[in-house]
Design a protein around this motif. Structure first.
Motif, PDB file in Angstrom:
ATOM      1  N   GLU A 132       0.826  -1.208   0.000  1.00  0.00           N
ATOM      2  CA  GLU A 132       0.000   0.000   0.000  1.00  0.00           C
ATOM      3  C   GLU A 132       0.862   1.261   0.000  1.00  0.00           C
ATOM      4  O   GLU A 132       0.525   2.251  -0.642  1.00  0.00           O
ATOM      5  N   GLN A 133       1.977   1.209   0.694  1.00  0.00           N
ATOM      6  CA  GLN A 133       2.891   2.348   0.718  1.00  0.00           C
ATOM      7  C   GLN A 133       3.468   2.584  -0.682  1.00  0.00           C
ATOM      8  O   GLN A 133       3.558   3.727  -1.141  1.00  0.00           O
ATOM      9  N   ALA A 134       3.820   1.505  -1.369  1.00  0.00           N
ATOM     10  CA  ALA A 134       4.353   1.622  -2.731  1.00  0.00           C
ATOM     11  C   ALA A 134       3.308   2.179  -3.688  1.00  0.00           C
ATOM     12  O   ALA A 134       3.617   3.034  -4.534  1.00  0.00           O
ATOM     13  N   VAL A 135       2.062   1.706  -3.570  1.00  0.00           N
ATOM     14  CA  VAL A 135       0.986   2.204  -4.427  1.00  0.00           C
ATOM     15  C   VAL A 135       0.761   3.693  -4.180  1.00  0.00           C
ATOM     16  O   VAL A 135       0.632   4.487  -5.110  1.00  0.00           O
ATOM     17  N   LYS A 136       0.743   4.081  -2.926  1.00  0.00           N
ATOM     18  CA  LYS A 136       0.541   5.490  -2.575  1.00  0.00           C
ATOM     19  C   LYS A 136       1.645   6.367  -3.165  1.00  0.00           C
ATOM     20  O   LYS A 136       1.374   7.430  -3.722  1.00  0.00           O
ATOM     21  N   LYS A 137       2.891   5.913  -3.088  1.00  0.00           N
ATOM     22  CA  LYS A 137       4.001   6.675  -3.657  1.00  0.00           C
ATOM     23  C   LYS A 137       3.892   6.760  -5.175  1.00  0.00           C
ATOM     24  O   LYS A 137       4.164   7.800  -5.767  1.00  0.00           O
ATOM     25  N   LEU A 138       3.488   5.670  -5.805  1.00  0.00           N
ATOM     26  CA  LEU A 138       3.339   5.651  -7.258  1.00  0.00           C
ATOM     27  C   LEU A 138       2.250   6.621  -7.710  1.00  0.00           C
ATOM     28  O   LEU A 138       2.439   7.382  -8.656  1.00  0.00           O
ATOM     29  N   VAL A 139       1.116   6.603  -7.017  1.00  0.00           N
ATOM     30  CA  VAL A 139       0.026   7.515  -7.358  1.00  0.00           C
ATOM     31  C   VAL A 139       0.471   8.960  -7.181  1.00  0.00           C
ATOM     32  O   VAL A 139       0.215   9.807  -8.034  1.00  0.00           O
ATOM     33  N   LYS A 140       1.163   9.230  -6.108  1.00  0.00           N
ATOM     34  CA  LYS A 140       1.643  10.598  -5.872  1.00  0.00           C
ATOM     35  C   LYS A 140       2.606  11.038  -6.965  1.00  0.00           C
ATOM     36  O   LYS A 140       2.521  12.149  -7.476  1.00  0.00           O
ATOM     37  N   ARG A 141       3.491  10.131  -7.352  1.00  0.00           N
ATOM     38  CA  ARG A 141       4.473  10.470  -8.386  1.00  0.00           C
ATOM     39  C   ARG A 141       3.808  10.684  -9.741  1.00  0.00           C
ATOM     40  O   ARG A 141       4.139  11.598 -10.477  1.00  0.00           O
ATOM     41  N   CYS A 142       2.828   9.841 -10.052  1.00  0.00           N
ATOM     42  CA  CYS A 142       2.198   9.899 -11.373  1.00  0.00           C
ATOM     43  C   CYS A 142       1.078  10.932 -11.471  1.00  0.00           C
ATOM     44  O   CYS A 142       0.829  11.469 -12.545  1.00  0.00           O
ATOM     45  N   CYS A 143       0.397  11.181 -10.383  1.00  0.00           N
ATOM     46  CA  CYS A 143      -0.798  12.027 -10.440  1.00  0.00           C
ATOM     47  C   CYS A 143      -0.714  13.253  -9.545  1.00  0.00           C
ATOM     48  O   CYS A 143      -1.644  14.044  -9.515  1.00  0.00           O
ATOM     49  N   GLY A 144       0.347  13.397  -8.817  1.00  0.00           N
ATOM     50  CA  GLY A 144       0.428  14.461  -7.831  1.00  0.00           C
ATOM     51  C   GLY A 144       0.642  15.852  -8.376  1.00  0.00           C
ATOM     52  O   GLY A 144       0.578  16.821  -7.643  1.00  0.00           O
ATOM     53  N   HIS A 145       0.859  15.969  -9.681  1.00  0.00           N
ATOM     54  CA  HIS A 145       1.173  17.281 -10.235  1.00  0.00           C
ATOM     55  C   HIS A 145       0.087  17.829 -11.141  1.00  0.00           C
ATOM     56  O   HIS A 145       0.266  18.865 -11.768  1.00  0.00           O
ATOM     57  N   ASP A 146      -1.031  17.124 -11.223  1.00  0.00           N
ATOM     58  CA  ASP A 146      -2.122  17.589 -12.071  1.00  0.00           C
ATOM     59  C   ASP A 146      -2.795  18.795 -11.427  1.00  0.00           C
ATOM     60  O   ASP A 146      -3.046  18.826 -10.222  1.00  0.00           O
ATOM     61  N   ASP A 147      -3.087  19.793 -12.239  1.00  0.00           N
ATOM     62  CA  ASP A 147      -3.791  20.967 -11.749  1.00  0.00           C
ATOM     63  C   ASP A 147      -5.286  20.678 -11.708  1.00  0.00           C
ATOM     64  O   ASP A 147      -5.832  20.053 -12.613  1.00  0.00           O
ATOM     65  N   VAL A 148      -5.919  21.128 -10.655  1.00  0.00           N
ATOM     66  CA  VAL A 148      -7.363  20.976 -10.508  1.00  0.00           C
ATOM     67  C   VAL A 148      -8.024  22.168 -11.189  1.00  0.00           C
ATOM     68  O   VAL A 148      -7.622  23.312 -10.948  1.00  0.00           O
TER      69      VAL A 148
END
Length: 100
Positions: free
Chosen positions: A51-67
């Motif tokens: 779960e920690q790895a998934v959370k990091k992956l999501v943050k890396r891949c999706c954490g920079h999208d503008d709302v």
């Protein structure tokens, strides 16, 4: 999931609150119990690592999208309604009205 061994903190409790642990949204005393559980229970430690790895992956891949600004305003408006105790509309406030 359980290793079959008795623990002070049950595996089901750990797994039910895993994201609170990952997000540091629990009291330190509970975090300490979870850390102790992970040292004793390899299946829960494995689930935590996954779960920690998934959370990091999501943050890396999706954490920079503008709302979008309008979506952000709608969500903040709805949160303000909830916080003030006012009635919150049941329909999706983010949906665009359909044209007739």
């Amino acid at each position: 999931m359980s290793c079959g061994e008795p623990h002070e903190t049950d595996c089901s409790e750990v797994l039910d609150h895993l994201y609170e642990f990952l997000d540091s949204e629990m009291p330190d005393v509970d975090r300490d119990k979870f850390k102790q559980h992970f040292t004793e229970c390899s299946p829960c430690l494995e689930k935590y690592g996954l779960e920690q790895a998934v959370k990091k992956l999501v943050k890396r891949c999706c954490g920079h999208d503008d709302v979008p600004t309008d979506l952000r305003a709608k969500v903040l408006g709805r949160l303000d309604l909830i916080r003030s105790g006012q009635a919150v509309p049941e329909h999706d406030v983010t949906a665009t009205p359909q044209e007739s």
